[in-house]
Design an enzyme around this catalytic site. Structure first.
Site, short mmCIF file in Angstrom:
data_model
loop_
_atom_site.label_atom_id
_atom_site.label_comp_id
_atom_site.label_asym_id
_atom_site.label_seq_id
_atom_site.Cartn_x
_atom_site.Cartn_y
_atom_site.Cartn_z
N THR A 31 -28.91 15.25 -5.86
CA THR A 31 -30.32 15.28 -6.25
C THR A 31 -30.53 16.21 -7.43
O THR A 31 -31.44 16.01 -8.23
CB THR A 31 -31.19 15.72 -5.05
OG1 THR A 31 -30.94 14.84 -3.96
CG2 THR A 31 -32.66 15.70 -5.39
N TYR A 87 -19.76 16.64 2.60
CA TYR A 87 -20.86 15.72 2.27
C TYR A 87 -20.28 14.33 2.09
O TYR A 87 -19.57 14.07 1.12
CB TYR A 87 -21.57 16.20 1.01
CG TYR A 87 -22.68 15.31 0.49
CD1 TYR A 87 -23.30 14.34 1.28
CD2 TYR A 87 -23.13 15.46 -0.82
CE1 TYR A 87 -24.32 13.56 0.79
CE2 TYR A 87 -24.16 14.69 -1.33
CZ TYR A 87 -24.75 13.73 -0.53
OH TYR A 87 -25.76 12.95 -1.03
N LYS A 99 -22.76 16.93 6.02
CA LYS A 99 -23.93 16.13 5.69
C LYS A 99 -23.48 14.68 5.69
O LYS A 99 -22.66 14.28 4.87
CB LYS A 99 -24.48 16.53 4.33
CG LYS A 99 -25.66 15.68 3.86
CD LYS A 99 -26.07 16.06 2.43
CE LYS A 99 -27.16 15.15 1.92
NZ LYS A 99 -27.51 15.45 0.49
N VAL A 148 -30.49 17.43 5.51
CA VAL A 148 -30.51 17.88 4.13
C VAL A 148 -31.39 16.88 3.40
O VAL A 148 -31.01 15.73 3.19
CB VAL A 148 -29.10 17.93 3.51
CG1 VAL A 148 -29.18 18.45 2.07
CG2 VAL A 148 -28.18 18.82 4.34
#
Length: 293
Positions: free
Chosen positions: A46, A134, A162, A204
């Site tokens: 992001t 992740y 995540k 998250v």
């Protein structure tokens, strides 16, 4: 690792020349600290990590950590598809005072499960900080399988994952094979409540830039045993969570924040802004959900 329910994967703001706006980054981190977040992930997907230099990332880690200090956790996204470069950035990130490291699955190379294991093991052993894996196969082309995560969980400072595979079966299998000490976080806002039901620790989030307090309330209701209220909140905020993914993240989120006069700037190529039709949908979503008056 301290209890964290809501972490926000923070955007990277730019000025009119698409240079990193560090003052605005401090401002956004302050907003998040007061808007329900228990932690901030800096320079994740992001945050447009693939188009930031190591120097820019290090300055962002320091800027955010200096701003929020010890009020909430700051985790540095240091992962890449180059293990040596990831080790070097991770070591430098630790010196900035961040609280943890998030490592995305190496993208494009398409490593085997053994390659993924060796990559994460090598990076984790280069730092004393806790590490969050992740997994987002839709963006990386590689799926970090539960049996590999279970092997990695034996490494002392690998503390969380995540999980953004979108597969509830994969999440269920993770919870079956992992020790209770290894936290699983939703990597998809809209799947947070279903994932909580099978043992996730939290999320998250990106939507927490806009609706952090609502997401935090949903989490608190769930863990307090008020499942009906958690479901009510989930269904109410669901259009926002889905609306921020009408095109590639973080395009809709940045457009939304600019519509709210947050002035976070544009996007570095190869990402481009939303189309006029997409902008209209984003604006409608903000108005329908009482975010934009």
């Amino acid at each position: 690792m301290p209890t964290m329910r809501l972490l926000t994967a923070m955007i990277t703001p730019y000025d009119n020349n698409l240079e990193v706006n560090y003052a605005k980054a401090a401002e956004i981190s302050e907003l998040l600290a007061g808007n329900g977040s228990d932690g901030i992930v800096v320079c994740g997907t992001t945050g447009e990590s693939p188009v930031l230099s190591h120097e820019e990332k290090l300055q962002l880690y320091k800027t955010v950590k200096d701003q929020v200090a010890d009020r909430i956790q700051v985790w540095a996204g240091t992962g890449s598809n180059n293990t040596r470069a990831t080790v070097e950035l991770t070591r430098q990130a630790e010196k900035t005072g961040v609280d943890g490291i998030m490592l995305v699955t190496p993208y494009y190379n398409k490593p085997s499960q053994q390659g993924l294991y060796e990559h994460f093991k090598t990076v984790a052993e280069s730092t004393s900080l806790p590490v969050m894996l992740y997994n987002i196969p839709g963006r990386t082309g590689a799926n970090l399988l539960p049996e590999t995560v279970a092997r990695l969980a034996k490494i002392q400072n690998i503390a969380a994952i995540k999980e953004a595979s979108g597969s509830m079966d994969q999440v269920s299998l993770l919870k079956t094979v992992l020790p209770e000490s290894m936290a699983v976080y939703s990597g998809d806002d809209s799947l947070t409540l279903p994932m909580l039901a099978i043992g996730a620790a939290g999320v998250v989030s990106i939507a927490s830039h806009l609706i952090g307090n609502e997401i935090k309330q949903m989490l608190e209701c769930f863990f307090a045993g008020d499942i009906e209220k958690a479901r009510e909140i989930h269904l109410r905020i669901f259009p926002v969570m889905k609306g921020l993914f009408i095109t590639t993240n973080p395009v809709p989120l940045k457009e939304a924040m600019n519509m709210l006069d947050m002035n976070v700037g544009g996007l570095r190529l190869p990402l481009t802004g939303a189309s006029e039709a997409e902008k209209a949908r984003i604006r409608e979503m903000l108005i329908d959900n009482n975010i934009l008056k």
